[in-house]
Design a protein around this motif. Structure first.
Motif, PDB file in Angstrom:
ATOM      1  N   SER A 104       0.831  -1.213   0.000  1.00 11.62           N
ATOM      2  CA  SER A 104       0.000   0.000   0.000  1.00 11.62           C
ATOM      3  C   SER A 104       0.860   1.255   0.000  1.00 11.62           C
ATOM      4  N   ALA A 105       2.162   1.095  -0.213  1.00 13.68           N
ATOM      5  CA  ALA A 105       3.094   2.215  -0.092  1.00 13.68           C
ATOM      6  C   ALA A 105       2.811   3.288  -1.143  1.00 13.68           C
ATOM      7  N   ASN A 106       2.714   4.544  -0.702  1.00 10.76           N
ATOM      8  CA  ASN A 106       2.496   5.698  -1.578  1.00 10.76           C
ATOM      9  C   ASN A 106       3.798   6.471  -1.732  1.00 10.76           C
ATOM     10  N   MET A 107       4.069   6.907  -2.950  1.00  7.70           N
ATOM     11  CA  MET A 107       5.316   7.613  -3.212  1.00  7.70           C
ATOM     12  C   MET A 107       5.156   9.130  -3.176  1.00  7.70           C
ATOM     13  N   THR A 110       5.871  13.302   1.650  1.00  7.66           N
ATOM     14  CA  THR A 110       7.162  13.936   1.911  1.00  7.66           C
ATOM     15  C   THR A 110       7.466  13.826   3.399  1.00  7.66           C
ATOM     16  N   GLY A 111       8.708  14.179   3.761  1.00 12.87           N
ATOM     17  CA  GLY A 111       9.104  14.206   5.164  1.00 12.87           C
ATOM     18  C   GLY A 111       9.107  12.838   5.815  1.00 12.87           C
ATOM     19  N   PRO A 112       8.852  12.804   7.118  1.00 20.19           N
ATOM     20  CA  PRO A 112       8.885  11.532   7.862  1.00 20.19           C
ATOM     21  C   PRO A 112       7.918  10.488   7.313  1.00 20.19           C
ATOM     22  N   GLU A 113       6.745  10.922   6.840  1.00 20.15           N
ATOM     23  CA  GLU A 113       5.779   9.964   6.297  1.00 20.15           C
ATOM     24  C   GLU A 113       6.328   9.303   5.036  1.00 20.15           C
ATOM     25  N   HIS A 114       7.065  10.062   4.247  1.00 15.68           N
ATOM     26  CA  HIS A 114       7.670   9.501   3.040  1.00 15.68           C
ATOM     27  C   HIS A 114       8.660   8.393   3.403  1.00 15.68           C
ATOM     28  N   GLU A 115       9.484   8.649   4.397  1.00 17.13           N
ATOM     29  CA  GLU A 115      10.447   7.629   4.822  1.00 17.13           C
ATOM     30  C   GLU A 115       9.731   6.397   5.351  1.00 17.13           C
ATOM     31  N   LYS A 116       8.614   6.604   6.010  1.00 18.59           N
ATOM     32  CA  LYS A 116       7.816   5.474   6.508  1.00 18.59           C
ATOM     33  C   LYS A 116       7.279   4.641   5.350  1.00 18.59           C
ATOM     34  N   GLN A 117       6.811   5.326   4.291  1.00 21.55           N
ATOM     35  CA  GLN A 117       6.286   4.611   3.125  1.00 21.55           C
ATOM     36  C   GLN A 117       7.386   3.830   2.420  1.00 21.55           C
ATOM     37  N   LEU A 118       8.556   4.416   2.286  1.00 16.88           N
ATOM     38  CA  LEU A 118       9.677   3.711   1.663  1.00 16.88           C
ATOM     39  C   LEU A 118      10.081   2.492   2.490  1.00 16.88           C
ATOM     40  N   ALA A 119      10.088   2.650   3.807  1.00 17.33           N
ATOM     41  CA  ALA A 119      10.450   1.529   4.685  1.00 17.33           C
ATOM     42  C   ALA A 119       9.442   0.394   4.544  1.00 17.33           C
TER      43      ALA A 119
END
Length: 308
Positions: A104-107, A110-119
């Protein structure tokens, strides 16, 4: 030969070449037609029911998108360190492969949420690698801010994930979904990502219904990037998008299949029945089995055009 068809001989030759060209991870043990379904369509089924149903109905593959009520696939007991080898044996024993592990990762974040999605995407890439699945699906999802900046951000995110996935023999595939359902913007993202480990999941329903794009245009513009598909049908009336059994609606699924066959597409024709999001639609036992029959007819018909 018609303007839109290919000869049966050419179709069979292409189908043979397609099966031979499939990566080991994509090749069913008994050379079934390259058809599959997503577990989004059977959200209440347990692991063994999914596998047994796939085998019994002639599918070559299963796409994992949630299982037994949860979308967090890496946390499922079937894929724990102590169980995953047994699960892989159960897949292989039925002549199946896992085509894609869909996250379900969204690209767009931005910011901390972006890093969470990449992880989170990396967790799914790790699972796909362990299962021998070649693809992990991610979303671009939302077009936030100026388009050029948003496209650059998403492309960079895909490239970063591709660098992680490539050494694990996994390709990250961006789905045509959300704000990204036209070939112009999808092609721009994929070109900017410029990674051999980044490609496209063509949700053919979305580009036709939401992107309002003829499938011939989509395939012409994006065919070289398409590695996996989501196919489904719907009736389009009064602004509503009502899912129906394959071939009973207004989405040109047969034409989409013909176009894919026409470019010697080497991936799977995967059914995405959105039962998890739309519990009112037909039960999976009916819809998924019906899809297997209809898509087999479509693949066969793609090679039956007569010379004129």
């Amino acid at each position: 030969m018609t303007a839109t068809g290919i000869s049966r001989r050419d179709f069979l030759q292409r189908l043979t070449a397609m099966m031979a060209a499939l990566p080991v991870a994509l090749h069913a043990a008994d050379d079934r037609l390259p058809i599959g379904f997503s577990t989004l369509g059977c959200p209440s089924w347990d692991w063994m029911k999914v596998l047994d149903f796939a085998q019994q109905n002639g599918f070559a593959t299963v796409e994992l998108r949630g299982l037994a009520g949860t979308m967090d696939l890496p946390s499922r007991p079937e894929f724990a360190d102590s169980q995953i080898e047994q699960s892989k044996k159960e897949i292989a024993a039925r002549g199946l492969r896992i085509s894609c592990v869909s996250s379900s990762a969204n690209m767009h974040d931005t910011g901390p949420e972006h890093e969470k999605q990449l992880a989170d995407a990396r967790r799914f890439i790790d699972l796909a690698s362990r299962l021998g699945a070649p693809y992990v699906r991610v979303f671009g999802n939302k077009l936030v801010g100026p388009q050029a900046a948003a496209v650059g951000h998403i492309a960079g995110s895909l490239r970063e994930l591709g660098s992680y996935a490539g050494p694990k023999n996994v390709t990250v595939i961006l789905e045509s979904h959300g704000d990204f359902t036209t070939s112009i913007v999808l092609r721009e993202i994929l070109e900017k990502a410029a990674s051999p480990s980044v490609a496209l999941l063509w949700d053919a329903h979305n580009t036709f219904v939401e992107g309002k794009e003829d499938p011939e245009v989509t395939v012409r513009q994006l065919g070289k990037y398409i590695r996996h598909t989501h196919l489904k049908d719907a009736r389009l009336a009064g602004g509503q998008d009502n899912y129906v059994l394959t071939g009973r609606g207004d989405v040109p699924v047969k034409r989409q299949v013909e176009l894919l066959a026409g470019i010697a597409y080497t991936g799977y024709y995967s059914f995405e029945w959105e039962k998890a999001w739309h519990p009112e639609i037909e039960e999976p036992e009916i819809a998924i089995a019906d899809y297997a029959k209809v898509i087999t007819q479509y693949l066969s018909a793609a090679g039956k055009s007569k010379h004129v």
